[in-house]
Scaffold this active site. Sequence first.
Site, PDB file in Angstrom:
ATOM      1  N   GLU A  64       9.289   4.242  -0.366  1.00 12.30           N
ATOM      2  CA  GLU A  64       8.978   3.930   1.044  1.00 12.30           C
ATOM      3  C   GLU A  64       8.967   5.203   1.868  1.00 12.30           C
ATOM      4  OE1 GLU A  64      11.696   1.015   2.557  1.00 12.30           O
ATOM      5  OE2 GLU A  64      10.590  -0.650   1.690  1.00 12.30           O
ATOM      6  N   LYS A 237     -14.423  -1.116  -5.811  1.00  8.76           N
ATOM      7  CA  LYS A 237     -15.783  -1.665  -5.897  1.00  8.76           C
ATOM      8  C   LYS A 237     -16.702  -0.551  -6.406  1.00  8.76           C
ATOM      9  CE  LYS A 237     -14.512  -5.222  -2.592  1.00  8.76           C
ATOM     10  NZ  LYS A 237     -14.721  -5.863  -1.286  1.00  8.76           N
ATOM     11  N   ARG A 243      -7.581  -1.537  -8.134  1.00  7.10           N
ATOM     12  CA  ARG A 243      -7.605  -2.407  -6.966  1.00  7.10           C
ATOM     13  C   ARG A 243      -6.714  -1.796  -5.896  1.00  7.10           C
ATOM     14  NH1 ARG A 243     -10.099  -6.369  -8.640  1.00  7.10           N
ATOM     15  NH2 ARG A 243     -10.097  -7.219  -6.557  1.00  7.10           N
TER      16      ARG A 243
END
Length: 425
Positions: A64, A237, A243
């Site tokens: 984080e 894409k 992804r």
Amino acid sequence: MNNLDRMSQNLLQLLEQQDPDVARLLADEAGRQETTLELIASENHVSSAVMHAAGSWLTNKYAEGYPGKRYYGGCEFHDQIEDLARDRAKELFGCGFANVQPHSGANANVAAFMAMCKPGDRILSLPIKSGGHLSHGLKPNFSGTFYDIVEYDLDPETELLDYDEIGRIARETKPNMIICGFSAYPRTIDFEAFRRIADEVGAVLMADIAHIAGLVAAGVHPSPLPHAHVVTTTTHKTLRGPRGGLVLTNDEEVAKLVDRKVFPGSQGGPLMHIIAAKAVAFGEALDPSFKTYSAQVVANARALASALVGRGYRLCSGGTDNHLMLVDLQPRDAALTGADAERWLESAGIITNKNGIPNDPRPPMVTSGLRLGASALTTRGFDEDAMVEVAELLDRVMGSQGDESTCRTVREEVRALCSRYPLPH
Ligand SMILES: *Cc1c(COP(=O)(O)O)cnc(C)c1O
């Protein structure tokens, strides 16, 4: 079983021993990808290098925060990986800032909306039924829930963006933000025209290049970066990475806001294994071969498009400038629906998605259209001649009304075509 070699054999054997159920399903899916024609415009086949990074040790870590400012110890190598990913993204898109942490394209849009707008602000976008994305203002989505959405549409005659009309709506509705960039628009986007409209009404311009990011990176579609205040995209894409999402800008103030709105604004720990895979994919896209690949994607889309027109189909807007096309099935067969076509084609090993066409008389789960893209087949090495063969196979299935024996024969021809063009390793 070429695709199986794409995973480390050792890892697969381990998985087979420990969890044969999952191992079998992964192998089945690898086999499906190897032996079917992938025509879904939002999908692609990543390299083994990208897949290995995505399946790596980095999945074990909490990181984080951002490089140099983490909330957990042990981030030495994670900092270097995230820096590498950010630097490569900036080089690839020629911009001053990149945030590589969004888990997906929709998450990138959440952060961009929060950076650029207050809840209740007015946003002008293209609705999903005309080729927009659900994260651009669909009612049940966060975007339609927390913002005041107004819409522009395509010209009903040409099915193209009508910049004069968008300007008129912008002057009338005075939006705080205008969104361009789409999920099913087959033509070049004039980002400069969108910026002129935004400037005229004092709006910020957001470009969501989720579909065309690879084409933009390769220089075969104009870049939004000199024009848009903030740019969001997916990485999976046409960009052919894992992804995930990405936010880019050249504006230092926007950059600071985007970082805060990704973390802690809308996400917790970043998916560091996916960020490593993004770094690998950006590295691949920086290689000159990615330009060749992307130019071939566009050439292949054109070849498929004109072969379909030759067989009696109509293309929305009359053609394609990018990797995708929207096929209106009605002129070929008035009774043919997108849903039937998708199902019949799948039984023949050709994977597509039904898609509404502009002003589609049928509901979204039925539709009168198919959206087809050339990115995944081009990754396998398909050229224009092979795309003409694909058009012929598509038409045989649809022309037969999904006749079982026709679908079975085509399924075998699809297998043969796939073994002629195996997935690269
Ligand atoms: C695919 C897409 C997205 C969303 O990407 P996810 O990773 O599925 O969240 C966002 N915007 C546009 C225009 C898209 O086409």
